[in-house]
Design an enzyme around this catalytic site. Structure first.
Site, short mmCIF file in Angstrom:
data_model
loop_
_atom_site.label_atom_id
_atom_site.label_comp_id
_atom_site.label_asym_id
_atom_site.label_seq_id
_atom_site.Cartn_x
_atom_site.Cartn_y
_atom_site.Cartn_z
N HIS A 1 24.38 15.61 -35.05
CA HIS A 1 23.44 14.66 -34.44
C HIS A 1 22.23 15.49 -34.00
O HIS A 1 22.30 16.25 -33.03
CB HIS A 1 24.08 13.95 -33.25
CG HIS A 1 23.12 13.04 -32.55
ND1 HIS A 1 23.18 11.66 -32.64
CD2 HIS A 1 22.05 13.31 -31.77
CE1 HIS A 1 22.18 11.14 -31.96
NE2 HIS A 1 21.49 12.12 -31.40
N GLU B 1 23.62 3.90 -31.87
CA GLU B 1 24.41 3.95 -30.64
C GLU B 1 24.46 2.57 -29.97
O GLU B 1 25.47 2.21 -29.35
CB GLU B 1 23.82 4.99 -29.69
CG GLU B 1 24.08 6.42 -30.16
CD GLU B 1 23.08 7.44 -29.66
OE1 GLU B 1 21.87 7.26 -29.96
OE2 GLU B 1 23.48 8.39 -28.99
N ARG C 1 15.87 21.54 -24.23
CA ARG C 1 17.02 22.24 -23.64
C ARG C 1 17.35 23.48 -24.47
O ARG C 1 17.19 23.49 -25.69
CB ARG C 1 18.24 21.31 -23.62
CG ARG C 1 18.18 20.27 -22.54
CD ARG C 1 19.30 19.26 -22.66
NE ARG C 1 18.84 18.00 -23.19
CZ ARG C 1 19.62 17.05 -23.70
NH1 ARG C 1 20.93 17.22 -23.72
NH2 ARG C 1 19.11 15.93 -24.16
N GLY D 1 17.90 14.73 -38.09
CA GLY D 1 18.93 14.70 -39.14
C GLY D 1 18.68 13.63 -40.19
O GLY D 1 18.94 13.83 -41.38
N MET E 1 9.73 17.63 -33.52
CA MET E 1 9.89 18.32 -34.81
C MET E 1 8.75 18.02 -35.78
O MET E 1 8.32 18.88 -36.54
CB MET E 1 11.25 17.94 -35.41
CG MET E 1 11.57 18.63 -36.70
SD MET E 1 11.54 20.45 -36.59
CE MET E 1 13.12 20.81 -35.83
N HIS F 1 27.20 12.96 -27.21
CA HIS F 1 26.79 12.19 -28.41
C HIS F 1 27.97 11.46 -29.04
O HIS F 1 27.97 11.16 -30.24
CB HIS F 1 26.13 13.11 -29.47
CG HIS F 1 24.80 13.64 -29.04
ND1 HIS F 1 24.42 14.95 -29.21
CD2 HIS F 1 23.75 13.03 -28.46
CE1 HIS F 1 23.20 15.12 -28.72
NE2 HIS F 1 22.77 13.97 -28.26
N ASN G 1 15.63 12.22 -40.87
CA ASN G 1 14.28 12.20 -41.45
C ASN G 1 13.74 13.53 -41.96
O ASN G 1 12.84 13.54 -42.79
CB ASN G 1 13.29 11.66 -40.43
CG ASN G 1 13.61 10.24 -40.03
OD1 ASN G 1 13.58 9.35 -40.86
ND2 ASN G 1 13.95 10.03 -38.77
N ARG H 1 24.97 2.83 -21.85
CA ARG H 1 25.31 4.18 -22.27
C ARG H 1 25.38 5.04 -21.03
O ARG H 1 24.43 5.11 -20.25
CB ARG H 1 24.24 4.72 -23.20
CG ARG H 1 24.55 6.13 -23.64
CD ARG H 1 23.41 6.72 -24.41
NE ARG H 1 23.77 8.04 -24.88
CZ ARG H 1 22.88 8.97 -25.18
NH1 ARG H 1 21.58 8.72 -25.06
NH2 ARG H 1 23.27 10.15 -25.59
N ASN I 1 16.30 14.50 -30.12
CA ASN I 1 15.78 15.27 -28.98
C ASN I 1 16.90 16.06 -28.34
O ASN I 1 16.74 17.20 -27.95
CB ASN I 1 15.13 14.34 -27.96
CG ASN I 1 13.70 14.05 -28.33
OD1 ASN I 1 12.97 14.96 -28.75
ND2 ASN I 1 13.30 12.80 -28.21
N ASN J 1 20.18 1.73 -22.37
CA ASN J 1 20.30 3.19 -22.39
C ASN J 1 19.15 3.70 -21.51
O ASN J 1 18.01 3.81 -21.97
CB ASN J 1 20.18 3.66 -23.84
CG ASN J 1 20.26 5.17 -23.97
OD1 ASN J 1 20.31 5.89 -22.96
ND2 ASN J 1 20.24 5.65 -25.19
P1 ADP Z 1 16.51 10.85 -29.09
O1 ADP Z 1 17.50 11.96 -29.02
O2 ADP Z 1 15.53 10.84 -27.96
O3 ADP Z 1 17.10 9.48 -29.44
P2 ADP Z 1 15.60 10.85 -31.83
O4 ADP Z 1 16.98 10.76 -32.38
O5 ADP Z 1 14.69 9.70 -32.04
O6 ADP Z 1 15.58 11.26 -30.31
O7 ADP Z 1 14.93 12.16 -32.48
C1 ADP Z 1 13.66 12.59 -32.12
C2 ADP Z 1 13.30 13.78 -32.98
O8 ADP Z 1 13.31 13.36 -34.36
C3 ADP Z 1 11.93 14.33 -32.68
O9 ADP Z 1 11.98 15.75 -32.69
C4 ADP Z 1 11.13 13.85 -33.88
O10 ADP Z 1 10.06 14.71 -34.17
C5 ADP Z 1 12.17 13.91 -34.97
N1 ADP Z 1 11.73 13.13 -36.14
C6 ADP Z 1 11.57 11.79 -36.26
N2 ADP Z 1 11.06 11.48 -37.48
C7 ADP Z 1 10.89 12.65 -38.15
C8 ADP Z 1 10.40 13.01 -39.45
N3 ADP Z 1 9.99 12.10 -40.30
N4 ADP Z 1 10.38 14.32 -39.76
C9 ADP Z 1 10.79 15.28 -38.91
N5 ADP Z 1 11.27 15.00 -37.67
C10 ADP Z 1 11.32 13.72 -37.29
#
Ligand code: ADP
Length: 402
Positions: free
Chosen positions: A213, A384, A246, A335, A289, A186, A337, A98, A216, A9
């Site tokens: 989803h 993914e 974005r 979503g 986040m 996605h 975490n 991907r 980022n 990816n």
């Molecule tokens: P990508 O789209 O690059 O694959 P991810 O799915 O890993 O990204 O998501 C990244 C986002 O998830 C970031 O904004 C990060 O801060 C947030 N994130 C990861 N862990 C936590 C957590 N424990 N609490 C809040 N946000 C989280």
């Protein structure tokens, strides 16, 4: 001989990869995750980090950036060297990539040929932040493994059967005919979590599901009986929810204003909307986040508030498209975490049939709706890479049969 499937990816400053072992007879293999890793560009350095299938770190190396070596080729060489040393007797049988945009014609994974590459090149303007890097990853992999089949797996494919009303913009008709449509993205993530939902709760999976989803990149999808019927993302991966950098949904009049009144060039507007907006632009602090949640800055809290507000609007809209919902699925880094974001999204959603179990939600449990809730809410970690590996193996097996 052990057989490996590699997934890649490729982004602008990172390549995520995963290594799977294909076990069993050709045509009926199962895949087992051996490793998942990332090569990142960090200022003047490049770093390779690898975890095993149980998420334990098994390798890390850092090296100085060399301007002479293009990032993707350099990254792949490191991955290759590590794989060869760790698995000297294993053979790579396929590499899956991907690819964010498949346009109107690529609605299923395909083996990459020169013609496919030309078509993907033509789609670059539709996903300028992703597609060029996806292509660079494929080219680097072709060079590294000239005899291995490369398979492109598209993020748009899961959405290809959207009804007309969900795909169209109210522009003169010829634009639709030439491909100016809402594609949705996605898709690999939605396909994976839909499959997991079928295993966990088959009754709900066969019903009306809204999946969110939230990473980022962020989007939402309405799914009926396992099939995507609407998505918050559109022609490009800019539309819908605000994201890390974005903007999400935007009145096109704003773009006209920026160009006509602010004399911004197309390149400047692209940069603004893709890289300087969203959570980062609104907070002035960060796209992450975790940082926003930890901050006392009012702007950081407002950025989260707007993110939550747009998710709630979209949830209402997609529930209307589905004429009600049986399940909601949260996935992606936020979503999966952020109990905080989920709690705020689902506050006061009883009218839609959702009642949250706050304790389960704070524990990031798999089911976070209460016993009384008519619709069930799930947190399902997405994968993914596993989806790409499955598609890749299936396409390679099919081509061997043909
Ligand atoms: P990508 O789209 O690059 O694959 P991810 O799915 O890993 O990204 O998501 C990244 C986002 O998830 C970031 O904004 C990060 O801060 C947030 N994130 C990861 N862990 C936590 C957590 N424990 N609490 C809040 N946000 C989280």
């Amino acid at each position: 001989m052990t057989r490996h499937v590699v997934t890649l990816n490729a982004g602008s400053s990172s390549i995520k990869f995963a290594l799977f072992e294909a076990m069993g007879k050709a045509g009926a293999e199962t895949l087992s995750a051996l490793a998942i890793g990332i090569v990142e560009m960090l200022g003047d350095e490049r770093r390779l980090t690898i975890h095993d299938g149980a998420h334990t770190k098994i390798h890390e190396e850092t090296w100085a950036e060399s301007a002479a070596t293009p990032f993707h080729a350099d990254a792949l060489r490191r991955i290759l060297t590590w794989r060869r040393a760790g698995f000297p007797r294993a053979q790579v049988i396929a590499a899956g990539h991907r690819v964010v945009h498949g346009g109107m014609h690529y609605v299923a994974p395909v083996i990459v040929t020169d013609e496919v590459l030309r078509d993907l090149q033509a789609l670059v303007p539709l996903a300028p932040l992703h597609e060029p890097h996806n292509i660079a990853g494929i080219l680097a992999a072709r060079e590294a493994w000239p005899h291995v089949r490369q398979v492109a797996c598209f993020d748009t494919a899961f959405h290809h059967a959207h009804p007309f009303v969900n795909d169209v913009f109210a522009l003169p008709r010829h634009f639709y005919d030439e491909g100016v449509r809402r594609y949705g993205f996605h898709g690999l993530s939605y396909e994976y979590v839909t499959g997991r939902l079928r295993e966990i709760a088959p009754f709900h999976a066969a019903g009306r599901v809204v999946a969110a989803h939230l990473g980022n990149g962020a989007s939402m999808c309405a799914i009926r009986d396992g099939q995507s019927v609407a998505s918050s993302m559109g022609f490009t991966a800019l539309d819908g929810l605000p994201m890390g950098t974005r903007c999400g949904q935007l009145d096109p009049g704003v773009v006209l204003y920026l160009m006509q009144e602010k004399q911004m060039s197309a390149a400047q507007v692209t940069d603004l909307l893709y890289r300087e907006s969203g959570l980062k632009g609104l907070s002035g602090l960060s796209q992450d986040m975790r940082e926003l949640e930890a901050s006392d800055l009012p702007e950081a809290q407002q950025a989260i508030e707007y993110f939550v507000f747009r998710i709630r609007r979209e949830l209402g809209g997609l529930a209307a498209v589905l004429k009600g919902i049986d399940a909601i699925v949260f996935c992606g880094g936020i979503g999966e975490n952020s109990w905080h974001v989920r709690e705020r999204v689902l506050e006061g959603m009883e009218w839609i049939g959702v009642e949250l179990d706050r304790v389960a939600n704070r524990a990031n449990a798999q089911v976070i709706s209460s016993e009384r809730s008519r619709a069930r809410v799930f947190v399902i970690p997405t994968d993914e890479e596993a989806m790409i590996a499955r598609h890749t193996l299936a396409v390679v097996d099919q081509s061997a049969e043909a």
